[in-house]
Design a protein around this motif. Structure first.
Motif, PDB file in Angstrom:
ATOM      1  N   ASN A 205       0.804  -1.221   0.000  1.00  0.00           N
ATOM      2  CA  ASN A 205       0.000   0.000   0.000  1.00  0.00           C
ATOM      3  C   ASN A 205       0.844   1.282   0.000  1.00  0.00           C
ATOM      4  OD1 ASN A 205      -2.622   1.120  -0.134  1.00  0.00           O
ATOM      5  ND2 ASN A 205      -2.660   1.488   2.089  1.00  0.00           N
ATOM      6  N   PHE A 206       1.972   1.259  -0.708  1.00  0.00           N
ATOM      7  CA  PHE A 206       2.817   2.450  -0.857  1.00  0.00           C
ATOM      8  C   PHE A 206       2.813   2.911  -2.309  1.00  0.00           C
ATOM      9  CE2 PHE A 206       4.495   0.989   3.159  1.00  0.00           C
ATOM     10  CZ  PHE A 206       4.914   2.144   3.818  1.00  0.00           C
ATOM     11  N   THR A 207       2.993   4.219  -2.461  1.00  0.00           N
ATOM     12  CA  THR A 207       3.082   4.808  -3.791  1.00  0.00           C
ATOM     13  C   THR A 207       4.400   5.562  -3.918  1.00  0.00           C
ATOM     14  OG1 THR A 207       0.673   5.063  -3.932  1.00  0.00           O
ATOM     15  CG2 THR A 207       2.012   6.429  -5.411  1.00  0.00           C
ATOM     16  N   LEU A 208       5.045   5.401  -5.071  1.00  0.00           N
ATOM     17  CA  LEU A 208       6.271   6.151  -5.329  1.00  0.00           C
ATOM     18  C   LEU A 208       5.896   7.600  -5.599  1.00  0.00           C
ATOM     19  CD1 LEU A 208       9.333   6.317  -5.823  1.00  0.00           C
ATOM     20  CD2 LEU A 208       8.896   5.669  -8.207  1.00  0.00           C
ATOM     21  N   HIS A 209       6.328   8.470  -4.700  1.00  0.00           N
ATOM     22  CA  HIS A 209       5.970   9.876  -4.824  1.00  0.00           C
ATOM     23  C   HIS A 209       7.051  10.663  -5.564  1.00  0.00           C
ATOM     24  CE1 HIS A 209       5.364  14.093  -3.561  1.00  0.00           C
ATOM     25  NE2 HIS A 209       4.075  13.755  -3.478  1.00  0.00           N
ATOM     26  N   THR A 210       8.326  10.444  -5.219  1.00  0.00           N
ATOM     27  CA  THR A 210       9.428  11.189  -5.818  1.00  0.00           C
ATOM     28  C   THR A 210      10.619  10.270  -6.007  1.00  0.00           C
ATOM     29  OG1 THR A 210       8.714  13.168  -4.615  1.00  0.00           O
ATOM     30  CG2 THR A 210      10.909  13.236  -5.624  1.00  0.00           C
ATOM     31  N   ALA A 211      11.289  10.425  -7.145  1.00  0.00           N
ATOM     32  CA  ALA A 211      12.531   9.698  -7.402  1.00  0.00           C
ATOM     33  C   ALA A 211      13.639  10.720  -7.633  1.00  0.00           C
ATOM     34  CB  ALA A 211      12.380   8.776  -8.601  1.00  0.00           C
ATOM     35  N   THR A 212      14.598  10.792  -6.738  1.00  0.00           N
ATOM     36  CA  THR A 212      15.737  11.706  -6.883  1.00  0.00           C
ATOM     37  C   THR A 212      16.968  10.907  -7.306  1.00  0.00           C
ATOM     38  OG1 THR A 212      16.561  11.512  -4.613  1.00  0.00           O
ATOM     39  CG2 THR A 212      14.764  13.068  -4.996  1.00  0.00           C
ATOM     40  N   HIS A 213      18.072  11.621  -7.514  1.00  0.00           N
ATOM     41  CA  HIS A 213      19.305  10.929  -7.888  1.00  0.00           C
ATOM     42  C   HIS A 213      19.910  10.187  -6.700  1.00  0.00           C
ATOM     43  CE1 HIS A 213      20.743  14.637  -6.021  1.00  0.00           C
ATOM     44  NE2 HIS A 213      21.922  14.063  -5.891  1.00  0.00           N
ATOM     45  N   ILE A 214      19.312  10.377  -5.500  1.00  0.00           N
ATOM     46  CA  ILE A 214      19.818   9.712  -4.302  1.00  0.00           C
ATOM     47  C   ILE A 214      18.837   8.671  -3.779  1.00  0.00           C
ATOM     48  CG2 ILE A 214      20.586  10.050  -1.907  1.00  0.00           C
ATOM     49  CD1 ILE A 214      21.441  12.859  -2.659  1.00  0.00           C
ATOM     50  N   ASP A 215      17.561   9.049  -3.655  1.00  0.00           N
ATOM     51  CA  ASP A 215      16.579   8.181  -3.002  1.00  0.00           C
ATOM     52  C   ASP A 215      15.264   8.128  -3.783  1.00  0.00           C
ATOM     53  OD1 ASP A 215      17.957   7.579  -0.351  1.00  0.00           O
ATOM     54  OD2 ASP A 215      17.965   9.767  -0.293  1.00  0.00           O
ATOM     55  N   PHE A 216      14.540   7.025  -3.498  1.00  0.00           N
ATOM     56  CA  PHE A 216      13.131   6.923  -3.885  1.00  0.00           C
ATOM     57  C   PHE A 216      12.304   7.232  -2.636  1.00  0.00           C
ATOM     58  CE2 PHE A 216      15.070   3.730  -6.815  1.00  0.00           C
ATOM     59  CZ  PHE A 216      14.806   4.403  -7.998  1.00  0.00           C
ATOM     60  N   ILE A 217      11.304   8.113  -2.795  1.00  0.00           N
ATOM     61  CA  ILE A 217      10.434   8.467  -1.668  1.00  0.00           C
ATOM     62  C   ILE A 217       9.092   7.782  -1.864  1.00  0.00           C
ATOM     63  CG2 ILE A 217       9.330  10.322  -0.369  1.00  0.00           C
ATOM     64  CD1 ILE A 217      11.509  12.207  -1.338  1.00  0.00           C
ATOM     65  N   PHE A 218       8.753   6.878  -0.923  1.00  0.00           N
ATOM     66  CA  PHE A 218       7.469   6.167  -0.949  1.00  0.00           C
ATOM     67  C   PHE A 218       6.604   6.673   0.198  1.00  0.00           C
ATOM     68  CE2 PHE A 218      10.253   3.260  -3.194  1.00  0.00           C
ATOM     69  CZ  PHE A 218       9.458   2.794  -4.238  1.00  0.00           C
ATOM     70  N   ILE A 219       5.306   6.925  -0.112  1.00  0.00           N
ATOM     71  CA  ILE A 219       4.377   7.416   0.912  1.00  0.00           C
ATOM     72  C   ILE A 219       3.219   6.418   1.009  1.00  0.00           C
ATOM     73  CG2 ILE A 219       2.833   9.275   1.631  1.00  0.00           C
ATOM     74  CD1 ILE A 219       4.606  11.202   0.082  1.00  0.00           C
ATOM     75  N   ASN A 220       2.872   6.055   2.246  1.00  0.00           N
ATOM     76  CA  ASN A 220       1.767   5.129   2.454  1.00  0.00           C
ATOM     77  C   ASN A 220       0.467   5.804   2.012  1.00  0.00           C
ATOM     78  OD1 ASN A 220      -0.367   3.519   3.873  1.00  0.00           O
ATOM     79  ND2 ASN A 220       1.449   2.460   4.663  1.00  0.00           N
ATOM     80  N   ASN A 221      -0.394   5.057   1.375  1.00  0.00           N
ATOM     81  CA  ASN A 221      -1.643   5.584   0.811  1.00  0.00           C
ATOM     82  C   ASN A 221      -2.600   6.091   1.898  1.00  0.00           C
ATOM     83  OD1 ASN A 221      -0.790   5.065  -1.803  1.00  0.00           O
ATOM     84  ND2 ASN A 221      -1.674   2.998  -1.794  1.00  0.00           N
ATOM     85  N   ARG A 222      -2.444   5.664   3.127  1.00  0.00           N
ATOM     86  CA  ARG A 222      -3.337   6.126   4.180  1.00  0.00           C
ATOM     87  C   ARG A 222      -2.968   7.535   4.670  1.00  0.00           C
ATOM     88  NH1 ARG A 222      -0.604   1.890   6.643  1.00  0.00           N
ATOM     89  NH2 ARG A 222       1.078   2.561   8.036  1.00  0.00           N
ATOM     90  N   VAL A 223      -1.785   8.006   4.287  1.00  0.00           N
ATOM     91  CA  VAL A 223      -1.343   9.343   4.717  1.00  0.00           C
ATOM     92  C   VAL A 223      -2.014  10.378   3.820  1.00  0.00           C
ATOM     93  CG1 VAL A 223       0.589  10.918   4.952  1.00  0.00           C
ATOM     94  CG2 VAL A 223       0.860   8.484   5.563  1.00  0.00           C
ATOM     95  N   THR A 224      -2.675  11.372   4.439  1.00  0.00           N
ATOM     96  CA  THR A 224      -3.316  12.433   3.681  1.00  0.00           C
ATOM     97  C   THR A 224      -2.282  13.508   3.377  1.00  0.00           C
ATOM     98  OG1 THR A 224      -5.402  12.007   4.841  1.00  0.00           O
ATOM     99  CG2 THR A 224      -5.177  14.125   3.677  1.00  0.00           C
ATOM    100  N   LEU A 225      -2.012  13.705   2.114  1.00  0.00           N
ATOM    101  CA  LEU A 225      -1.015  14.687   1.695  1.00  0.00           C
ATOM    102  C   LEU A 225      -1.565  16.102   1.796  1.00  0.00           C
ATOM    103  CD1 LEU A 225       0.446  12.842  -1.397  1.00  0.00           C
ATOM    104  CD2 LEU A 225       1.412  12.915   0.909  1.00  0.00           C
ATOM    105  N   PRO A 226      -0.682  17.115   2.024  1.00  0.00           N
ATOM    106  CA  PRO A 226      -1.152  18.501   2.119  1.00  0.00           C
ATOM    107  C   PRO A 226      -1.639  19.013   0.764  1.00  0.00           C
ATOM    108  CG  PRO A 226       1.258  18.383   2.217  1.00  0.00           C
ATOM    109  CD  PRO A 226       0.762  16.974   2.255  1.00  0.00           C
TER     110      PRO A 226
END
Length: 388
Positions: A367-388
């Motif tokens: 239940n994670f979504t790839l939100h951002t891919a940088t040259h250093i890291d992949f940022i995954f955010i759980n779908n239950r988290v309400t984004l701003p």
């Protein structure tokens, strides 16, 4: 004629007078010379040889002469080479001496004992260890003595969980006015790029305060740290997992508010000993524990992620930073996302073929979504988290 006769007479008288004067002068001169000679003879110093002869003769006369003690008359000793010994006079009787009382003093303290007591005096005057320093020493001793016996225990084994709590995890210190916050802020300003990930994370979590972060691969606790800004500005609690001895030394000095684990995350669902390369910020597991001539290699105990969570009684993590230089895909499948709730994860980007596909498969499944891919890291955010 008369004048001529008188002149001759006068000449004869003059010559006689001259002769008489010469005789008188010679007599005076002779007398003075004689007087000077006598005085010179009287004042002339005696020669050393003559003095020696006189001294020898005098000593000889004294040796040959002996005085009688009764009438004090000199007695001539007979000519003999034998030495005549004088009769010994009887010694006067002495009064009996009083017994002397000897006062014995206790023996002096041996030098060895004094030298052995000196370290005790130094210890009392030295700065006492803090509670955290005492805890580190105690846990290092337990880890060295029994760490290898934990190898092979399952990640949920109560014995391994208790050992992790007692011998590995170093608890944070309460915040004090003299803590290292000011130094950390200075170090952060030197490397602003280290806070870029943390800035994005806190934005996604709507500036959440009092969160909990796990940073595996914490290096020195400051350089390229994903947790330090959250800890200082938003009062988060950190668990820093780092096996490199060189990085741990700095972590223990500056990150006094964080939990610290001097170990590595296991790539298996059991505890195991591994060979770890202490290579600056790029330290990594190189294989099973063993003997190596490479001084950068150290043998360390690796603990599964789920064991750490049980030891801390954690069921949720606000942010998990996984940066282990290539072993991320061995650790990720071992996380039980049903037992532990994670809101945001960053996973190091290694640009390996097929790596992203496998990572996306595991994260989407949980239940994670790839939100951002940088040259250093992949940022995954759980779908239950309400984004701003």
């Amino acid at each position: 004629m008369l004048v001529k006769r008188n002149y001759k007479f006068f000449q004869v008288c003059l010559n006689s007078f001259m002769v008489l004067m010469i005789i008188v002068l010679l007599k005076v001169l002779f007398d003075s010379t004689e007087e000077q000679g006598k005085s010179a003879l009287q004042n002339e110093p005696q020669k050393p040889g003559k003095i020696k002869e006189e001294m020898k003769a005098r000593l000889k006369r004294e040796e040959e002469t002996e005085y009688d003690e009764e009438d004090a008359k000199p007695v001539v000793k007979p000519q003999s080479n034998k030495v005549v010994a004088k009769p010994k006079q009887p010694e006067p009787t002495k009064a009996p001496e009083k017994p002397v009382v000897v006062v014995t003093e206790p023996p002096a303290k041996p030098i060895e004992k004094i030298t052995q007591e000196k370290p005790k005096e130094v210890a009392t005057t030295s700065k006492p260890l803090s509670k955290r320093e005492e805890e580190i020493l105690r846990k290092q001793k337990v880890l060295n003595e029994t760490g290898k016996s934990m190898e092979g225990l399952d990640q949920y084994d109560p014995k391994l969980v208790q050992f992790t709590r007692d011998a590995i995890l170093i608890s944070p210190e309460p915040a004090t006015p003299n803590d290292t916050t000011s130094k950390l802020l200075t170090d952060m300003n030197k490397e602003p790029s280290a806070q870029q990930i943390a800035t994005q994370i806190i934005h996604h979590l709507k500036k959440r305060k009092n969160g909990f972060i796990v940073e595996c691969g914490a290096w020195d606790g400051v350089s390229l740290s994903n947790s330090i800004g959250l800890e200082i500005f938003y009062n988060w609690t950190s668990l820093l997992i780092e096996a490199a001895p060189s990085g741990l030394r700095n972590i223990l000095k500056v990150r006094n508010r964080a939990w610290i684990a001097p170990a590595c995350l296991s790539t298996k669902p059991v505890a195991n000993m591994a060979q770890f390369q202490d290579n600056s910020y790029a330290g990594k597991i190189q294989g099973p524990a063993g003997n190596s001539t490479d001084k950068s290699m150290v043998n360390v105990l690796c603990i599964p992620f789920m064991t750490f969570m049980q030891a801390l009684n954690r069921t949720s993590v606000d942010y998990f930073s996984l940066d282990v230089e290539g072993n991320e895909m061995d650790i990720l499948p071992l996380i039980d996302f049903h037992k532990i709730k994670i809101d945001v994860m960053t996973i190091e980007n290694q640009f390996q073929k097929g790596r992203l596909e496998k990572m996306l498969e595991i994260m989407h499944k949980n239940n994670f979504t790839l939100h951002t891919a940088t040259h250093i890291d992949f940022i995954f955010i759980n779908n239950r988290v309400t984004l701003p």
